[in-house]
Scaffold this motif. Structure first.
Motif, short mmCIF file in Angstrom:
data_model
loop_
_atom_site.label_atom_id
_atom_site.label_comp_id
_atom_site.label_asym_id
_atom_site.label_seq_id
_atom_site.Cartn_x
_atom_site.Cartn_y
_atom_site.Cartn_z
N ALA A 28 0.94 -1.12 0.02
CA ALA A 28 -0.20 -0.08 0.02
C ALA A 28 0.48 1.29 -0.41
O ALA A 28 1.74 1.37 1.04
CB ALA A 28 -0.85 -0.12 1.34
N ALA A 29 0.39 2.34 -0.88
CA ALA A 29 1.36 3.16 -0.87
C ALA A 29 0.29 4.64 -0.84
O ALA A 29 -1.02 4.47 -1.20
CB ALA A 29 1.85 3.41 -1.89
N THR A 30 0.57 5.95 -0.88
CA THR A 30 0.18 6.82 -0.87
C THR A 30 0.05 7.35 -2.15
O THR A 30 1.40 7.31 -3.03
CB THR A 30 0.60 7.98 0.09
OG1 THR A 30 0.73 8.02 1.50
CG2 THR A 30 0.09 9.27 -0.52
N TRP A 31 -1.09 7.82 -2.98
CA TRP A 31 -1.07 7.85 -4.45
C TRP A 31 -0.12 9.75 -4.82
O TRP A 31 -1.16 10.63 -4.36
CB TRP A 31 -2.48 7.65 -4.75
CG TRP A 31 -2.23 8.47 -6.13
CD1 TRP A 31 -3.68 9.62 -6.58
CD2 TRP A 31 -2.42 7.58 -7.08
NE1 TRP A 31 -3.75 9.66 -7.81
CE2 TRP A 31 -2.40 8.95 -8.34
CE3 TRP A 31 -0.91 6.65 -7.75
CZ2 TRP A 31 -2.62 8.98 -9.71
CZ3 TRP A 31 -0.69 6.86 -9.18
CH2 TRP A 31 -1.50 6.70 -10.18
N PRO A 32 0.30 9.74 -5.25
CA PRO A 32 1.56 11.45 -5.76
C PRO A 32 0.53 11.55 -6.77
O PRO A 32 1.16 12.73 -6.82
CB PRO A 32 2.83 10.89 -5.52
CG PRO A 32 2.98 9.37 -6.48
CD PRO A 32 1.71 9.13 -5.32
N GLY A 33 -0.31 11.06 -7.80
CA GLY A 33 -0.23 11.69 -8.72
C GLY A 33 0.40 11.02 -10.12
O GLY A 33 1.85 10.49 -9.85
N CYS A 34 0.00 11.31 -11.44
CA CYS A 34 0.38 10.73 -12.45
C CYS A 34 1.73 11.28 -12.67
O CYS A 34 3.21 11.08 -13.35
CB CYS A 34 -0.24 11.89 -13.54
SG CYS A 34 -2.44 10.92 -14.16
#
Length: 314
Positions: A28-34
């Motif tokens: 699981a990871a934080t979603w930082p964006g494209c």
């Protein structure tokens, strides 16, 4: 003893399983964006590992960052290899460029080799000699033919799938330039500060202050300082598509400007058109010359003379 072990082991296993279920997944990871990914599969995997946070999949098709390439770019494709020997080959991509909009101070174009600073700033009198020397290095040639030119010869308009300074970061080039050149910006929700909705432009070509709105997109246009049709006639017709995509999306060659002024300029060279704002004509000439030198494109003799005059040549 053996019977005790047989009774104890299942209990220990049950406790271990419970602990594993309660512990957060290591994937699981934080979603930082494209913007943090160079290819779509990597971005997709990270988004799924983060639990598919809402807002990233704008069209609801289960895929994110669809403007990114389908495979990771190789060092050569990204411009990390040697300088190409062929004049038609794509150029290396500068590394460690600041994100668009993160550099707010305006500087002389002589001190902005990548075009990451906003707008055009007048060249100080003390730097005009250096500006003329720079323009003096530009090679000249007679006007070439525009036969066969079309905008599509330079790739999809404002594609992010190219290897310029801000390529492959998840935002189209038009948005990058608006982010660089506008102030007081508002963004469309759930686009990770990519799609510009409103902002204020201090137009370099006319010195007007323009309130930009995405609802009125033609009021502010993105100008190719060295026009693409001009590039085509001066040698870009012989380039690879990858190199033409570079010059079409290179921030060094792009400015957010007043729409009517851009329409008036069209594909003109500096001898036929200069910004109405006379204070930035030398700066405009420097940008034109820098693009010419970077991409090894010749300019017409009368255009070089006009650029030199704009920077004080007699």
């Amino acid at each position: 003893m053996h019977s005790l072990i047989r009774r104890t082991l299942p209990a220990i296993a049950a406790v271990a399983l419970t602990a594993c279920a309660a512990a957060p997944s290591s994937s699981a990871a934080t979603w930082p964006g494209c913007k943090s990914y160079s290819d779509q599969p990597s971005a997709q995997a990270a988004w799924e590992a983060a639990g598919k946070p809402a807002g990233a999949d704008g069209d609801g098709d289960g895929k994110v960052c669809e403007s990114l390439p389908n495979a990771a770019s190789s060092p050569s494709a990204a411009g990390g290899g040697q300088t190409p020997s062929s004049p038609g080959a794509a150029l290396p991509t500068p590394s460690n460029a600041p994100a668009p909009g993160s550099v707010s101070n305006r500087v002389s174009p002589l001190r902005d080799p990548r075009g990451v600073h906003p707008g055009l700033t007048a060249v100080p009198a003390a730097q005009r000699g250096a500006a003329r020397r720079l323009i003096g290095r530009v090679a000249t040639a007679r006007a070439g033919s525009t036969a066969g030119y079309s905008r599509s010869q330079f790739g999809s308009a404002w594609t992010d799938d190219q290897t310029t300074t801000w390529g492959h970061d998840g935002c189209k080039t038009r948005e990058e330039i608006l982010r660089r050149d506008l102030r007081a910006i508002t963004y469309r929700a759930a686009t990770h500060d990519c799609v510009v909705l409103t902002g204020i432009l201090q137009d370099p070509y006319t010195a007007r202050t323009i309130e930009f709105s995405k609802a009125r997109p033609l009021e502010v246009q993105i100008d190719h300082v060295m026009p693409l049709a001009y590039d085509w006639s001066q040698g870009a017709a012989r380039w690879t598509l990858a190199k033409r995509e570079q010059i079409a999306n290179d921030p060094l060659n792009l400015l957010a400007v007043d729409g009517p002024a851009n329409n008036q300029k069209s594909a003109s060279g500096p001898a036929e058109w200069m910004p109405p704002n006379t204070r930035v004509r030398c700066a405009y000439s420097v940008r034109f010359a820098k693009v010419s030198l970077k991409y090894r494109l010749r300019v017409q003799v009368q255009d070089k003379r006009a650029m030199l005059r704009a920077c004080g040549a007699q």
